[in-house]
Design a protein around this motif. Structure first.
Motif, PDB file in Angstrom:
ATOM      1  N   ARG A  12       8.150   5.190  -1.197  1.00 33.39           N
ATOM      2  CA  ARG A  12       7.801   4.068  -0.302  1.00 33.39           C
ATOM      3  C   ARG A  12       6.302   4.015   0.012  1.00 33.39           C
ATOM      4  NH1 ARG A  12      12.926   2.311   1.525  1.00 33.39           N
ATOM      5  NH2 ARG A  12      14.405   4.022   1.605  1.00 33.39           N
TER       6      ARG A  12
ATOM      7  N   PRO B  82      15.079  -8.182  -0.092  1.00 33.96           N
ATOM      8  CA  PRO B  82      16.416  -7.610  -0.275  1.00 33.96           C
ATOM      9  C   PRO B  82      16.886  -6.742   0.883  1.00 33.96           C
ATOM     10  CG  PRO B  82      15.109  -7.284  -2.241  1.00 33.96           C
ATOM     11  CD  PRO B  82      14.196  -7.886  -1.226  1.00 33.96           C
TER      12      PRO B  82
ATOM     13  N   TYR C 221      15.782   1.043  11.276  1.00 30.90           N
ATOM     14  CA  TYR C 221      15.333  -0.356  11.335  1.00 30.90           C
ATOM     15  C   TYR C 221      15.653  -1.044  12.660  1.00 30.90           C
ATOM     16  CZ  TYR C 221      14.817   0.481   6.343  1.00 30.90           C
ATOM     17  OH  TYR C 221      14.450   1.000   5.138  1.00 30.90           O
TER      18      TYR C 221
ATOM     19  N   LEU D 219       9.361  -2.950   9.354  1.00 28.02           N
ATOM     20  CA  LEU D 219       9.881  -2.431  10.623  1.00 28.02           C
ATOM     21  C   LEU D 219       9.586  -0.945  10.740  1.00 28.02           C
ATOM     22  CD1 LEU D 219      13.206  -4.371  10.351  1.00 28.02           C
ATOM     23  CD2 LEU D 219      11.490  -4.742  12.130  1.00 28.02           C
ATOM     24  N   SER D 220       9.858  -0.218   9.651  1.00 22.58           N
ATOM     25  CA  SER D 220       9.573   1.222   9.630  1.00 22.58           C
ATOM     26  C   SER D 220       8.137   1.425   9.144  1.00 22.58           C
ATOM     27  CB  SER D 220      10.554   1.927   8.689  1.00 22.58           C
ATOM     28  OG  SER D 220      10.307   1.534   7.344  1.00 22.58           O
TER      29      SER D 220
ATOM     30  N   PRO E 105       6.565   2.857   6.119  1.00 20.79           N
ATOM     31  CA  PRO E 105       6.864   3.412   4.794  1.00 20.79           C
ATOM     32  C   PRO E 105       5.964   4.585   4.424  1.00 20.79           C
ATOM     33  CG  PRO E 105       6.869   1.017   4.715  1.00 20.79           C
ATOM     34  CD  PRO E 105       6.328   1.405   6.063  1.00 20.79           C
TER      35      PRO E 105
ATOM     36  N   GLY F  21      10.930  -5.886   1.771  1.00 21.67           N
ATOM     37  CA  GLY F  21      11.943  -4.830   1.606  1.00 21.67           C
ATOM     38  C   GLY F  21      11.501  -3.865   0.517  1.00 21.67           C
ATOM     39  N   ALA F  22      12.456  -3.355  -0.241  1.00 23.91           N
ATOM     40  CA  ALA F  22      12.130  -2.348  -1.261  1.00 23.91           C
ATOM     41  C   ALA F  22      11.305  -2.916  -2.413  1.00 23.91           C
ATOM     42  CB  ALA F  22      13.412  -1.715  -1.791  1.00 23.91           C
TER      43      ALA F  22
ATOM     44  N   ARG G 237      22.378  -2.035   9.057  1.00 26.79           N
ATOM     45  CA  ARG G 237      21.836  -1.115   8.055  1.00 26.79           C
ATOM     46  C   ARG G 237      20.889  -0.113   8.716  1.00 26.79           C
ATOM     47  NH1 ARG G 237      16.836  -2.807   4.403  1.00 26.79           N
ATOM     48  NH2 ARG G 237      16.692  -0.963   3.090  1.00 26.79           N
TER      49      ARG G 237
ATOM     50  N   LEU H 281      17.530  -7.212   3.854  1.00 24.84           N
ATOM     51  CA  LEU H 281      17.147  -7.477   5.244  1.00 24.84           C
ATOM     52  C   LEU H 281      18.156  -8.391   5.942  1.00 24.84           C
ATOM     53  CD1 LEU H 281      13.295  -7.659   4.757  1.00 24.84           C
ATOM     54  CD2 LEU H 281      14.649  -5.767   5.659  1.00 24.84           C
TER      55      LEU H 281
ATOM     56  N   HIS I 173       7.694  -1.837  -3.082  1.00 26.01           N
ATOM     57  CA  HIS I 173       7.296  -0.624  -3.796  1.00 26.01           C
ATOM     58  C   HIS I 173       7.378  -0.768  -5.317  1.00 26.01           C
ATOM     59  CE1 HIS I 173       7.780   0.559   0.286  1.00 26.01           C
ATOM     60  NE2 HIS I 173       9.095   0.473   0.233  1.00 26.01           N
TER      61      HIS I 173
ATOM     62  N   ASN J  80       8.261  -9.689   4.755  1.00 24.27           N
ATOM     63  CA  ASN J  80       8.749  -8.317   4.606  1.00 24.27           C
ATOM     64  C   ASN J  80       9.476  -8.276   3.265  1.00 24.27           C
ATOM     65  OD1 ASN J  80      10.015  -5.862   4.598  1.00 24.27           O
ATOM     66  ND2 ASN J  80      10.703  -5.966   6.736  1.00 24.27           N
TER      67      ASN J  80
ATOM     68  N   ARG K 235       7.466   7.907   5.186  1.00 24.15           N
ATOM     69  CA  ARG K 235       8.820   8.142   4.684  1.00 24.15           C
ATOM     70  C   ARG K 235       8.776   8.745   3.263  1.00 24.15           C
ATOM     71  NH1 ARG K 235      12.226   2.891   5.585  1.00 24.15           N
ATOM     72  NH2 ARG K 235      13.894   4.363   5.008  1.00 24.15           N
TER      73      ARG K 235
HETATM   74  C1  DQA Z   1      11.162  -2.024   4.924  1.00 21.43           C
HETATM   75  C2  DQA Z   1      10.712  -0.698   4.288  1.00 21.43           C
HETATM   76  C3  DQA Z   1      11.155  -0.605   2.846  1.00 21.43           C
HETATM   77  O1  DQA Z   1      10.779   0.651   2.307  1.00 21.43           O
HETATM   78  C4  DQA Z   1      12.667  -0.719   2.742  1.00 21.43           C
HETATM   79  O2  DQA Z   1      13.065  -0.704   1.393  1.00 21.43           O
HETATM   80  C5  DQA Z   1      13.192  -1.921   3.440  1.00 21.43           C
HETATM   81  C6  DQA Z   1      12.655  -2.248   4.752  1.00 21.43           C
HETATM   82  C7  DQA Z   1      10.854  -2.057   6.432  1.00 21.43           C
HETATM   83  O3  DQA Z   1      10.897  -3.156   7.004  1.00 21.43           O
HETATM   84  O4  DQA Z   1      10.609  -1.014   7.027  1.00 21.43           O
HETATM   85  O5  DQA Z   1      14.121  -2.576   2.974  1.00 21.43           O
HETATM   86  O6  DQA Z   1      10.462  -3.091   4.300  1.00 21.43           O
END
Ligand code: DQA
Length: 146
Positions: A112, A11, A24, A102-103, A105, A77-78, A19, A13, A81, A75, A108
């Protein structure tokens, strides 16, 4: 060696580039796919990319990968978690599986810090921005050749 590597993205991405670029980066998902493809194509592999904002579609795509793909780079995304269903789906895939973020988590917000999928993948790459997908490409090739 040959085969298809599934490049799977969860989601939000699809909005990469717009965004939170301070978190990111400015690259789009297509930029990341290109960078990934540039590493695995010379090694003989092709890439099938799918981004979805739907958990069900991601799960069904992993099921299809059981017969269509030799490896998965994902990846989530959220959903990383929260989705135990994605973890269960990944457990049914026997090839190499690389989790990419990319980040970082873990550095953060507390929500996450949990990755539901971490225990079901070959390894995880986080916090290196766009370089992460290139690192994932090398990791997946190393696993496929092993
Ligand atoms: C993410 C990290 C997730 O916490 C976040 O919800 C994303 C991107 C990342 O690529 O850093 O959507 O997966």
């Amino acid at each position: 060696m040959s085969g298809v590597i599934l490049f799977l993205s969860g989601p939000n991405l699809n909005l990469l580039g717009e965004r939170s670029p301070e978190i990111y980066g400015k690259e789009t998902l297509a930029d990341h796919e290109r960078r990934f493809t540039a590493v695995v194509t010379p090694a003989g592999f092709s890439v099938h990319s799918l981004q979805s904002n739907s958990e069900a579609t991601l799960i069904e795509t992993i099921h299809e990968a059981r017969t269509n793909a030799v490896a998965i780079v994902f990846n989530p995304g959220a959903l990383t978690h929260s989705s135990w269903a994605l973890r269960d789906a990944l457990e049914t895939f026997s090839g190499p599986k690389i989790e990419v973020h990319l980040s970082n988590p873990a550095a953060r917000e507390p929500f996450r810090h949990l990755s539901t999928v971490a225990g079901a993948v070959s390894g995880s790459i986080a916090g290196f921005g766009a370089l992460g997908y290139e690192l994932a490409a090398h990791a997946v090739l190393a696993h496929l050749k092993a």
